[in-house]
Design a protein around this motif. Structure first.
Motif, PDB file in Angstrom:
ATOM      1  N   HIS A   5       0.823  -1.221   0.000  1.00 19.46           N
ATOM      2  CA  HIS A   5       0.000   0.000   0.000  1.00 19.46           C
ATOM      3  C   HIS A   5       0.853   1.266   0.000  1.00 19.46           C
ATOM      4  N   THR A   6       1.998   1.190  -0.667  1.00 18.61           N
ATOM      5  CA  THR A   6       2.880   2.354  -0.797  1.00 18.61           C
ATOM      6  C   THR A   6       2.632   3.079  -2.128  1.00 18.61           C
ATOM      7  N   ASP A   7       1.424   2.981  -2.642  1.00 31.74           N
ATOM      8  CA  ASP A   7       1.085   3.531  -3.958  1.00 31.74           C
ATOM      9  C   ASP A   7       1.380   5.019  -4.077  1.00 31.74           C
ATOM     10  N   LEU A   8       1.183   5.773  -3.002  1.00 34.48           N
ATOM     11  CA  LEU A   8       1.368   7.222  -3.098  1.00 34.48           C
ATOM     12  C   LEU A   8       2.835   7.611  -3.282  1.00 34.48           C
ATOM     13  N   VAL A   9       3.749   6.766  -2.864  1.00 34.52           N
ATOM     14  CA  VAL A   9       5.170   7.018  -3.132  1.00 34.52           C
ATOM     15  C   VAL A   9       5.419   6.901  -4.631  1.00 34.52           C
ATOM     16  N   ASP A  10       4.916   5.824  -5.231  1.00 37.00           N
ATOM     17  CA  ASP A  10       5.036   5.647  -6.676  1.00 37.00           C
ATOM     18  C   ASP A  10       4.328   6.784  -7.419  1.00 37.00           C
ATOM     19  N   PHE A  11       3.156   7.129  -6.944  1.00 37.63           N
ATOM     20  CA  PHE A  11       2.325   8.194  -7.523  1.00 37.63           C
ATOM     21  C   PHE A  11       3.139   9.485  -7.612  1.00 37.63           C
ATOM     22  N   LYS A  12       3.721   9.885  -6.482  1.00 38.62           N
ATOM     23  CA  LYS A  12       4.507  11.118  -6.434  1.00 38.62           C
ATOM     24  C   LYS A  12       5.699  11.042  -7.380  1.00 38.62           C
ATOM     25  N   ALA A  13       6.384   9.909  -7.408  1.00 34.17           N
ATOM     26  CA  ALA A  13       7.555   9.764  -8.273  1.00 34.17           C
ATOM     27  C   ALA A  13       7.154   9.845  -9.747  1.00 34.17           C
ATOM     28  N   ASN A  14       6.045   9.218 -10.122  1.00 32.44           N
ATOM     29  CA  ASN A  14       5.560   9.310 -11.500  1.00 32.44           C
ATOM     30  C   ASN A  14       5.296  10.757 -11.893  1.00 32.44           C
ATOM     31  N   VAL A  15       4.644  11.495 -11.015  1.00 31.26           N
ATOM     32  CA  VAL A  15       4.313  12.893 -11.303  1.00 31.26           C
ATOM     33  C   VAL A  15       5.594  13.723 -11.417  1.00 31.26           C
ATOM     34  N   GLU A  16       6.551  13.481 -10.530  1.00 33.28           N
ATOM     35  CA  GLU A  16       7.824  14.211 -10.593  1.00 33.28           C
ATOM     36  C   GLU A  16       8.556  13.946 -11.908  1.00 33.28           C
ATOM     37  N   GLY A  17       8.538  12.698 -12.355  1.00 35.62           N
ATOM     38  CA  GLY A  17       9.191  12.368 -13.609  1.00 35.62           C
ATOM     39  C   GLY A  17       8.528  13.043 -14.795  1.00 35.62           C
ATOM     40  N   ALA A  18       7.200  13.061 -14.789  1.00 37.40           N
ATOM     41  CA  ALA A  18       6.458  13.729 -15.864  1.00 37.40           C
ATOM     42  C   ALA A  18       6.741  15.229 -15.851  1.00 37.40           C
ATOM     43  N   GLU A  19       6.781  15.800 -14.667  1.00 31.52           N
ATOM     44  CA  GLU A  19       7.009  17.237 -14.552  1.00 31.52           C
ATOM     45  C   GLU A  19       8.424  17.619 -14.989  1.00 31.52           C
ATOM     46  N   GLN A  20       9.388  16.750 -14.718  1.00 33.65           N
ATOM     47  CA  GLN A  20      10.761  17.022 -15.152  1.00 33.65           C
ATOM     48  C   GLN A  20      10.842  17.093 -16.671  1.00 33.65           C
ATOM     49  N   ALA A  21      10.230  16.133 -17.350  1.00 38.08           N
ATOM     50  CA  ALA A  21      10.233  16.142 -18.819  1.00 38.08           C
ATOM     51  C   ALA A  21       9.522  17.390 -19.340  1.00 38.08           C
ATOM     52  N   TYR A  22       8.399  17.720 -18.750  1.00 35.13           N
ATOM     53  CA  TYR A  22       7.645  18.901 -19.176  1.00 35.13           C
ATOM     54  C   TYR A  22       8.458  20.181 -18.982  1.00 35.13           C
ATOM     55  N   ASP A  23       9.079  20.337 -17.832  1.00 28.51           N
ATOM     56  CA  ASP A  23       9.849  21.555 -17.550  1.00 28.51           C
ATOM     57  C   ASP A  23      10.977  21.754 -18.572  1.00 28.51           C
ATOM     58  N   LEU A  24      11.600  20.664 -18.994  1.00 23.23           N
ATOM     59  CA  LEU A  24      12.692  20.771 -19.959  1.00 23.23           C
ATOM     60  C   LEU A  24      12.180  21.145 -21.350  1.00 23.23           C
ATOM     61  N   LEU A  25      10.970  20.717 -21.684  1.00 19.53           N
ATOM     62  CA  LEU A  25      10.383  21.010 -22.999  1.00 19.53           C
ATOM     63  C   LEU A  25       9.604  22.328 -23.017  1.00 19.53           C
ATOM     64  N   LYS A  26       9.329  22.858 -21.865  1.00 24.81           N
ATOM     65  CA  LYS A  26       8.440  24.017 -21.756  1.00 24.81           C
ATOM     66  C   LYS A  26       8.916  25.252 -22.530  1.00 24.81           C
ATOM     67  N   PRO A  27      10.221  25.585 -22.574  1.00 27.08           N
ATOM     68  CA  PRO A  27      10.605  26.795 -23.314  1.00 27.08           C
ATOM     69  C   PRO A  27      10.136  26.798 -24.760  1.00 27.08           C
ATOM     70  N   VAL A  28      10.189  25.644 -25.413  1.00 26.65           N
ATOM     71  CA  VAL A  28       9.723  25.566 -26.797  1.00 26.65           C
ATOM     72  C   VAL A  28       8.206  25.447 -26.848  1.00 26.65           C
ATOM     73  N   ALA A  29       7.649  24.578 -26.016  1.00 20.63           N
ATOM     74  CA  ALA A  29       6.200  24.367 -26.030  1.00 20.63           C
ATOM     75  C   ALA A  29       5.436  25.647 -25.714  1.00 20.63           C
ATOM     76  N   SER A  30       5.981  26.483 -24.836  1.00 20.34           N
ATOM     77  CA  SER A  30       5.272  27.704 -24.452  1.00 20.34           C
ATOM     78  C   SER A  30       5.204  28.704 -25.595  1.00 20.34           C
ATOM     79  N   GLU A  31       6.202  28.694 -26.462  1.00 19.00           N
ATOM     80  CA  GLU A  31       6.160  29.567 -27.630  1.00 19.00           C
ATOM     81  C   GLU A  31       5.164  29.072 -28.666  1.00 19.00           C
ATOM     82  N   ASN A  32       5.061  27.758 -28.782  1.00 21.99           N
ATOM     83  CA  ASN A  32       4.160  27.175 -29.773  1.00 21.99           C
ATOM     84  C   ASN A  32       2.710  27.123 -29.300  1.00 21.99           C
TER      85      ASN A  32
END
Length: 385
Positions: free
Chosen positions: A293-320
Protein backbone atom coordinates in the motif's frame (compact mmCIF):
# COMPACT_ATOMS: atom_id res chain seq x y z
CA UNK A 1 4.65 -1.45 -14.95
CA UNK A 2 3.04 -2.16 -18.32
CA UNK A 3 0.83 -5.25 -18.27
CA UNK A 4 -2.50 -5.04 -16.50
CA UNK A 5 -5.18 -7.68 -16.11
CA UNK A 6 -8.40 -6.26 -14.73
CA UNK A 7 -10.15 -7.97 -11.87
CA UNK A 8 -13.93 -7.83 -11.53
CA UNK A 9 -13.56 -5.52 -8.56
CA UNK A 10 -11.54 -2.93 -10.44
CA UNK A 11 -12.76 -3.26 -14.00
CA UNK A 12 -15.44 -0.57 -13.86
CA UNK A 13 -13.23 1.94 -12.06
CA UNK A 14 -10.29 1.33 -14.36
CA UNK A 15 -12.31 1.63 -17.56
CA UNK A 16 -13.71 4.91 -16.22
CA UNK A 17 -10.20 6.14 -15.49
CA UNK A 18 -8.98 5.11 -18.93
CA UNK A 19 -11.84 6.92 -20.61
CA UNK A 20 -11.11 10.07 -18.66
CA UNK A 21 -7.36 9.92 -19.18
CA UNK A 22 -7.21 8.85 -22.81
CA UNK A 23 -10.33 10.48 -24.18
CA UNK A 24 -13.51 9.07 -25.67
CA UNK A 25 -14.57 8.48 -29.25
CA UNK A 26 -16.44 11.75 -29.52
CA UNK A 27 -13.66 13.86 -28.01
CA UNK A 28 -10.44 12.54 -29.40
CA UNK A 29 -7.00 14.00 -30.04
CA UNK A 30 -6.64 11.77 -33.10
CA UNK A 31 -6.64 13.44 -36.47
CA UNK A 32 -8.92 12.32 -39.26
CA UNK A 33 -8.31 11.37 -42.84
CA UNK A 34 -6.54 13.95 -44.95
CA UNK A 35 -4.43 15.23 -42.05
CA UNK A 36 -1.28 13.39 -43.18
CA UNK A 37 -1.39 11.07 -40.18
CA UNK A 38 -0.92 7.33 -40.68
CA UNK A 39 -4.09 5.53 -39.67
CA UNK A 40 -3.62 2.59 -37.31
CA UNK A 41 -6.69 0.46 -36.61
CA UNK A 42 -6.27 -1.95 -33.73
CA UNK A 43 -8.64 -4.85 -33.08
CA UNK A 44 -8.44 -7.96 -30.94
CA UNK A 45 -7.08 -9.90 -33.92
CA UNK A 46 -5.18 -7.43 -36.10
CA UNK A 47 -3.22 -4.22 -36.57
CA UNK A 48 -4.04 -2.40 -39.81
CA UNK A 49 -1.77 0.41 -41.00
CA UNK A 50 -2.75 2.80 -43.80
CA UNK A 51 0.83 3.34 -45.02
CA UNK A 52 3.90 1.14 -44.69
CA UNK A 53 6.29 3.76 -46.08
CA UNK A 54 6.51 7.38 -45.01
CA UNK A 55 9.04 10.23 -44.86
CA UNK A 56 11.44 10.26 -41.93
CA UNK A 57 11.05 13.04 -39.40
CA UNK A 58 8.00 13.73 -37.30
CA UNK A 59 5.39 11.02 -37.80
CA UNK A 60 1.84 10.98 -36.50
CA UNK A 61 -0.17 7.83 -35.97
CA UNK A 62 -3.93 8.32 -35.83
CA UNK A 63 -4.83 5.32 -33.70
CA UNK A 64 -8.30 3.85 -33.30
CA UNK A 65 -9.03 0.88 -31.06
CA UNK A 66 -11.91 -1.07 -32.55
CA UNK A 67 -11.28 -4.04 -30.31
CA UNK A 68 -12.94 -5.06 -27.06
CA UNK A 69 -9.83 -4.78 -24.87
CA UNK A 70 -7.51 -2.02 -23.73
CA UNK A 71 -4.63 -1.94 -26.18
CA UNK A 72 -1.18 -0.46 -26.69
CA UNK A 73 0.41 0.82 -29.90
CA UNK A 74 4.17 0.95 -30.31
CA UNK A 75 6.67 2.08 -32.92
CA UNK A 76 9.59 -0.33 -32.65
CA UNK A 77 13.10 -0.68 -33.96
CA UNK A 78 13.75 -4.07 -35.62
CA UNK A 79 15.44 -5.29 -32.41
CA UNK A 80 12.27 -4.50 -30.41
CA UNK A 81 13.55 -1.37 -28.70
CA UNK A 82 10.69 1.09 -28.39
CA UNK A 83 10.83 4.35 -30.33
CA UNK A 84 7.54 5.60 -28.95
CA UNK A 85 4.35 4.13 -27.59
CA UNK A 86 0.86 4.90 -26.37
CA UNK A 87 -0.49 2.60 -23.67
CA UNK A 88 -3.96 2.17 -22.20
CA UNK A 89 -5.97 2.90 -25.34
CA UNK A 90 -9.49 2.02 -24.33
CA UNK A 91 -12.00 0.21 -26.56
CA UNK A 92 -13.73 2.61 -28.95
CA UNK A 93 -11.23 5.43 -28.43
CA UNK A 94 -8.94 7.33 -30.78
CA UNK A 95 -5.55 8.90 -30.16
CA UNK A 96 -2.67 10.56 -31.92
CA UNK A 97 0.86 9.31 -31.28
CA UNK A 98 3.53 11.79 -32.39
CA UNK A 99 7.05 10.45 -32.79
CA UNK A 100 10.38 11.37 -34.34
CA UNK A 101 12.00 8.73 -36.56
CA UNK A 102 15.14 8.58 -38.66
CA UNK A 103 15.40 6.88 -42.04
CA UNK A 104 15.25 3.12 -41.60
CA UNK A 105 13.11 0.07 -40.91
CA UNK A 106 10.58 -0.06 -38.07
CA UNK A 107 7.56 -2.01 -36.90
CA UNK A 108 4.20 -0.78 -35.71
CA UNK A 109 2.69 -3.07 -33.09
CA UNK A 110 -0.83 -3.26 -31.69
CA UNK A 111 -0.96 -5.18 -28.41
CA UNK A 112 -4.50 -6.06 -27.28
CA UNK A 113 -4.63 -6.58 -23.54
CA UNK A 114 -1.15 -4.95 -23.37
CA UNK A 115 0.52 -8.36 -23.05
CA UNK A 116 2.81 -10.20 -25.42
CA UNK A 117 4.12 -8.99 -28.77
CA UNK A 118 0.72 -8.39 -30.31
CA UNK A 119 0.24 -7.92 -34.03
CA UNK A 120 2.95 -6.20 -36.06
CA UNK A 121 3.41 -4.48 -39.36
CA UNK A 122 6.80 -3.77 -40.93
CA UNK A 123 7.15 -0.15 -42.04
CA UNK A 124 9.89 2.02 -43.46
CA UNK A 125 10.84 5.65 -42.90
CA UNK A 126 12.33 6.97 -46.12
CA UNK A 127 14.68 9.82 -46.91
CA UNK A 128 13.81 12.69 -49.16
CA UNK A 129 13.64 16.28 -48.06
CA UNK A 130 16.02 17.03 -45.24
CA UNK A 131 14.07 17.54 -42.02
CA UNK A 132 13.90 21.01 -40.61
CA UNK A 133 16.74 21.76 -38.24
CA UNK A 134 15.70 21.04 -34.68
CA UNK A 135 15.48 23.93 -32.27
CA UNK A 136 18.77 23.78 -30.31
CA UNK A 137 16.77 24.19 -27.10
CA UNK A 138 15.22 20.78 -27.77
CA UNK A 139 18.66 19.20 -28.15
CA UNK A 140 19.55 20.78 -24.82
CA UNK A 141 16.34 19.38 -23.30
CA UNK A 142 17.14 15.87 -24.53
CA UNK A 143 20.68 16.06 -23.15
CA UNK A 144 19.42 17.29 -19.78
CA UNK A 145 16.75 14.60 -19.60
CA UNK A 146 19.32 11.92 -20.43
CA UNK A 147 21.44 13.18 -17.53
CA UNK A 148 18.37 13.14 -15.30
CA UNK A 149 17.49 9.55 -16.24
CA UNK A 150 21.06 8.42 -15.64
CA UNK A 151 21.21 10.18 -12.28
CA UNK A 152 17.97 8.48 -11.21
CA UNK A 153 19.41 5.09 -12.12
CA UNK A 154 22.71 5.82 -10.39
CA UNK A 155 20.94 6.95 -7.22
CA UNK A 156 18.58 3.96 -7.26
CA UNK A 157 21.20 1.22 -7.03
CA UNK A 158 22.45 1.96 -3.49
CA UNK A 159 18.86 2.35 -2.29
CA UNK A 160 17.99 -1.00 -3.82
CA UNK A 161 21.02 -2.57 -2.19
CA UNK A 162 19.78 -1.39 1.22
CA UNK A 163 16.51 -3.18 0.41
CA UNK A 164 18.05 -6.35 -1.00
CA UNK A 165 20.66 -6.58 1.79
CA UNK A 166 17.78 -6.63 4.29
CA UNK A 167 16.08 -9.39 2.29
CA UNK A 168 19.27 -11.44 2.17
CA UNK A 169 19.67 -10.99 5.92
CA UNK A 170 16.10 -12.19 6.46
CA UNK A 171 15.13 -8.92 8.15
CA UNK A 172 11.48 -8.43 7.17
CA UNK A 173 11.02 -5.12 9.00
CA UNK A 174 14.15 -3.53 7.53
CA UNK A 175 13.21 -4.73 4.04
CA UNK A 176 9.72 -3.26 4.37
CA UNK A 177 11.19 0.06 5.46
CA UNK A 178 13.54 0.22 2.46
CA UNK A 179 11.13 -1.08 -0.19
CA UNK A 180 9.26 2.04 -1.33
CA UNK A 181 12.33 4.29 -1.34
CA UNK A 182 14.17 1.82 -3.55
CA UNK A 183 11.57 2.31 -6.29
CA UNK A 184 11.52 6.13 -6.57
CA UNK A 185 14.15 6.58 -9.30
CA UNK A 186 12.65 3.77 -11.35
CA UNK A 187 9.14 5.24 -11.13
CA UNK A 188 10.37 8.71 -12.15
CA UNK A 189 11.89 7.39 -15.39
CA UNK A 190 9.95 4.21 -16.13
CA UNK A 191 9.26 4.98 -19.83
CA UNK A 192 13.03 4.98 -20.46
CA UNK A 193 13.35 1.54 -18.87
CA UNK A 194 10.34 0.26 -20.81
CA UNK A 195 11.95 1.38 -24.08
CA UNK A 196 14.46 -1.47 -23.75
CA UNK A 197 11.64 -4.02 -23.78
CA UNK A 198 13.08 -6.74 -21.55
CA UNK A 199 13.97 -5.02 -18.27
CA UNK A 200 10.56 -3.93 -17.02
CA UNK A 201 9.10 -7.49 -17.06
CA UNK A 202 12.00 -8.69 -14.93
CA UNK A 203 11.89 -6.08 -12.19
CA UNK A 204 8.42 -4.47 -12.05
CA UNK A 205 5.81 -6.98 -13.22
CA UNK A 206 2.88 -7.92 -10.99
CA UNK A 207 1.68 -11.51 -10.75
CA UNK A 208 -1.31 -10.83 -12.98
CA UNK A 209 0.95 -9.17 -15.53
CA UNK A 210 2.86 -12.36 -16.31
CA UNK A 211 2.57 -13.65 -19.85
CA UNK A 212 0.28 -16.58 -20.56
CA UNK A 213 2.09 -19.79 -19.76
CA UNK A 214 4.46 -18.27 -17.23
CA UNK A 215 4.50 -19.87 -13.79
CA UNK A 216 4.48 -17.40 -10.86
CA UNK A 217 6.53 -19.84 -8.80
CA UNK A 218 9.45 -19.81 -11.22
CA UNK A 219 8.95 -16.92 -13.65
CA UNK A 220 7.81 -14.09 -11.38
CA UNK A 221 10.76 -11.93 -10.34
CA UNK A 222 11.42 -8.37 -9.20
CA UNK A 223 10.11 -5.91 -6.65
CA UNK A 224 6.50 -7.05 -6.53
CA UNK A 225 7.37 -10.70 -5.99
CA UNK A 226 9.38 -9.61 -2.95
CA UNK A 227 6.62 -7.22 -1.90
CA UNK A 228 4.21 -10.14 -1.69
CA UNK A 229 6.65 -12.19 0.37
CA UNK A 230 7.19 -9.36 2.83
CA UNK A 231 3.65 -8.11 3.36
CA UNK A 232 1.41 -11.06 2.54
CA UNK A 233 3.55 -14.04 3.47
CA UNK A 234 5.50 -12.21 6.18
CA UNK A 235 8.63 -14.29 5.66
CA UNK A 236 11.81 -14.52 3.64
CA UNK A 237 13.07 -17.84 2.32
CA UNK A 238 15.94 -18.95 0.14
CA UNK A 239 13.99 -18.14 -3.03
CA UNK A 240 13.44 -14.53 -1.92
CA UNK A 241 17.15 -14.15 -1.16
CA UNK A 242 17.96 -15.38 -4.66
CA UNK A 243 15.45 -12.94 -6.13
CA UNK A 244 17.00 -10.06 -4.20
CA UNK A 245 20.36 -10.76 -5.84
CA UNK A 246 18.68 -11.08 -9.24
CA UNK A 247 16.98 -7.71 -8.72
CA UNK A 248 20.39 -6.13 -8.07
CA UNK A 249 21.71 -7.67 -11.28
CA UNK A 250 18.75 -6.62 -13.45
CA UNK A 251 18.80 -3.05 -12.16
CA UNK A 252 22.54 -2.84 -12.75
CA UNK A 253 21.75 -3.76 -16.36
CA UNK A 254 19.20 -0.93 -16.46
CA UNK A 255 21.72 1.53 -15.05
CA UNK A 256 24.31 0.62 -17.67
CA UNK A 257 21.83 0.91 -20.55
CA UNK A 258 20.13 4.20 -19.66
CA UNK A 259 22.84 6.25 -21.35
CA UNK A 260 22.19 4.41 -24.63
CA UNK A 261 18.43 4.94 -24.61
CA UNK A 262 16.87 6.45 -27.72
CA UNK A 263 15.47 9.79 -26.47
CA UNK A 264 13.81 12.51 -28.54
CA UNK A 265 11.69 15.53 -27.59
CA UNK A 266 8.54 13.65 -28.60
CA UNK A 267 9.50 10.54 -26.64
CA UNK A 268 10.02 12.77 -23.59
CA UNK A 269 6.56 14.28 -24.05
CA UNK A 270 4.94 10.91 -24.68
CA UNK A 271 6.79 9.46 -21.71
CA UNK A 272 5.39 12.16 -19.45
CA UNK A 273 1.90 11.18 -20.56
CA UNK A 274 2.69 7.49 -20.00
CA UNK A 275 3.66 8.26 -16.41
CA UNK A 276 0.25 9.85 -15.83
CA UNK A 277 -1.39 6.80 -17.39
CA UNK A 278 0.60 4.65 -14.96
CA UNK A 279 -0.89 6.64 -12.10
CA UNK A 280 -4.43 6.41 -13.45
CA UNK A 281 -4.41 2.68 -14.11
CA UNK A 282 -2.20 1.40 -11.29
CA UNK A 283 -1.64 3.81 -8.45
CA UNK A 284 -5.08 5.44 -8.11
CA UNK A 285 -6.72 2.01 -8.22
CA UNK A 286 -4.38 0.60 -5.58
CA UNK A 287 -3.38 -2.24 -7.90
CA UNK A 288 0.34 -1.45 -8.17
CA UNK A 289 1.31 -1.83 -4.51
CA UNK A 290 -1.51 -4.14 -3.47
CA UNK A 291 0.39 -5.66 -0.54
CA UNK A 292 2.52 -2.79 0.78
CA UNK A 293 0.00 0.00 0.00
CA UNK A 294 2.88 2.35 -0.80
CA UNK A 295 1.08 3.53 -3.96
CA UNK A 296 1.37 7.22 -3.10
CA UNK A 297 5.17 7.02 -3.13
CA UNK A 298 5.04 5.65 -6.68
CA UNK A 299 2.33 8.19 -7.52
CA UNK A 300 4.51 11.12 -6.43
CA UNK A 301 7.55 9.76 -8.27
CA UNK A 302 5.56 9.31 -11.50
CA UNK A 303 4.31 12.89 -11.30
CA UNK A 304 7.82 14.21 -10.59
CA UNK A 305 9.19 12.37 -13.61
CA UNK A 306 6.46 13.73 -15.86
CA UNK A 307 7.01 17.24 -14.55
CA UNK A 308 10.76 17.02 -15.15
CA UNK A 309 10.23 16.14 -18.82
CA UNK A 310 7.64 18.90 -19.18
CA UNK A 311 9.85 21.56 -17.55
CA UNK A 312 12.69 20.77 -19.96
CA UNK A 313 10.38 21.01 -23.00
CA UNK A 314 8.44 24.02 -21.76
CA UNK A 315 10.61 26.79 -23.31
CA UNK A 316 9.72 25.57 -26.80
CA UNK A 317 6.20 24.37 -26.03
CA UNK A 318 5.27 27.70 -24.45
CA UNK A 319 6.16 29.57 -27.63
CA UNK A 320 4.16 27.17 -29.77
CA UNK A 321 1.14 26.87 -27.45
CA UNK A 322 1.15 29.32 -24.55
CA UNK A 323 -2.37 28.38 -23.49
CA UNK A 324 -1.38 24.73 -23.18
CA UNK A 325 1.66 25.36 -21.00
CA UNK A 326 -0.33 27.75 -18.81
CA UNK A 327 -2.88 24.99 -18.23
CA UNK A 328 -0.16 22.42 -17.59
CA UNK A 329 1.49 24.68 -15.03
CA UNK A 330 -1.84 25.05 -13.26
CA UNK A 331 -2.67 21.35 -13.27
CA UNK A 332 0.79 20.19 -12.16
CA UNK A 333 0.66 22.67 -9.26
CA UNK A 334 -2.82 21.49 -8.28
CA UNK A 335 -1.82 17.83 -8.28
CA UNK A 336 1.39 18.49 -6.35
CA UNK A 337 -0.57 20.42 -3.71
CA UNK A 338 -3.12 17.62 -3.43
CA UNK A 339 -0.46 14.94 -3.04
CA UNK A 340 1.24 16.92 -0.30
CA UNK A 341 -1.89 16.48 1.81
CA UNK A 342 -0.94 12.82 2.17
CA UNK A 343 2.72 13.41 2.94
CA UNK A 344 3.29 12.47 6.56
CA UNK A 345 6.81 13.91 6.59
CA UNK A 346 7.40 16.94 4.34
CA UNK A 347 11.16 16.32 4.31
CA UNK A 348 10.97 12.71 3.15
CA UNK A 349 9.00 10.35 0.97
CA UNK A 350 6.69 9.18 3.75
CA UNK A 351 3.07 9.07 2.61
CA UNK A 352 -0.18 7.80 4.02
CA UNK A 353 -0.71 4.10 3.33
CA UNK A 354 -3.08 3.90 0.39
CA UNK A 355 -5.46 1.47 2.07
CA UNK A 356 -6.12 4.29 4.55
CA UNK A 357 -7.20 6.72 1.81
CA UNK A 358 -10.99 6.99 1.67
CA UNK A 359 -12.96 6.32 -1.51
CA UNK A 360 -13.93 9.99 -1.89
CA UNK A 361 -10.29 11.05 -1.53
CA UNK A 362 -9.22 8.50 -4.14
CA UNK A 363 -11.81 10.01 -6.47
CA UNK A 364 -10.34 13.47 -5.84
CA UNK A 365 -6.86 12.17 -6.68
CA UNK A 366 -8.17 10.47 -9.82
CA UNK A 367 -9.91 13.63 -10.99
CA UNK A 368 -6.71 15.64 -10.52
CA UNK A 369 -4.72 13.11 -12.55
CA UNK A 370 -7.30 13.17 -15.34
CA UNK A 371 -7.32 16.98 -15.37
CA UNK A 372 -3.55 16.95 -15.94
CA UNK A 373 -3.42 14.01 -18.36
CA UNK A 374 -5.74 15.59 -20.92
CA UNK A 375 -3.56 18.67 -21.67
CA UNK A 376 -0.38 16.62 -21.20
CA UNK A 377 -1.46 14.41 -24.13
CA UNK A 378 -1.03 17.50 -26.36
CA UNK A 379 2.54 18.26 -25.31
CA UNK A 380 4.24 16.22 -28.06
CA UNK A 381 2.32 18.04 -30.76
CA UNK A 382 3.18 21.41 -29.18
CA UNK A 383 6.88 20.55 -29.20
CA UNK A 384 7.01 19.82 -32.95
CA UNK A 385 4.80 22.66 -34.26
Amino acid sequence: MRAVRLTVATAVATVAALTAVTGCTEKSDAKGEGSGAIKVTATDESCKVSATSFPAGHVELAVENKGSRVTEVEILFPDDRIVSERENIGPGTKHTLTAEVKTGDYRIACIPGMKGKGFRKDVKATGGKAPAKRDPRLDKAVAAYRQYAQAQADETLPKVKTFTDAVREGDVDAAKKAYATSRIGWERTEPVAESFGNIDPKVDVREDGLEDGQDPKTDWTGWHRLEKALWKDGKIGSREKELATLLDKDLKDWQQRVGKAEITPTSMANGAKELLDEVATGKVTGEEERYSHTDLVDFKANVEGAEQAYDLLKPVASENDAALTKELDRQFAALDTLLDKYRTDKKSYDFTAYDKVAKADRKELSDAVNALAEPLSKLAAAVVK
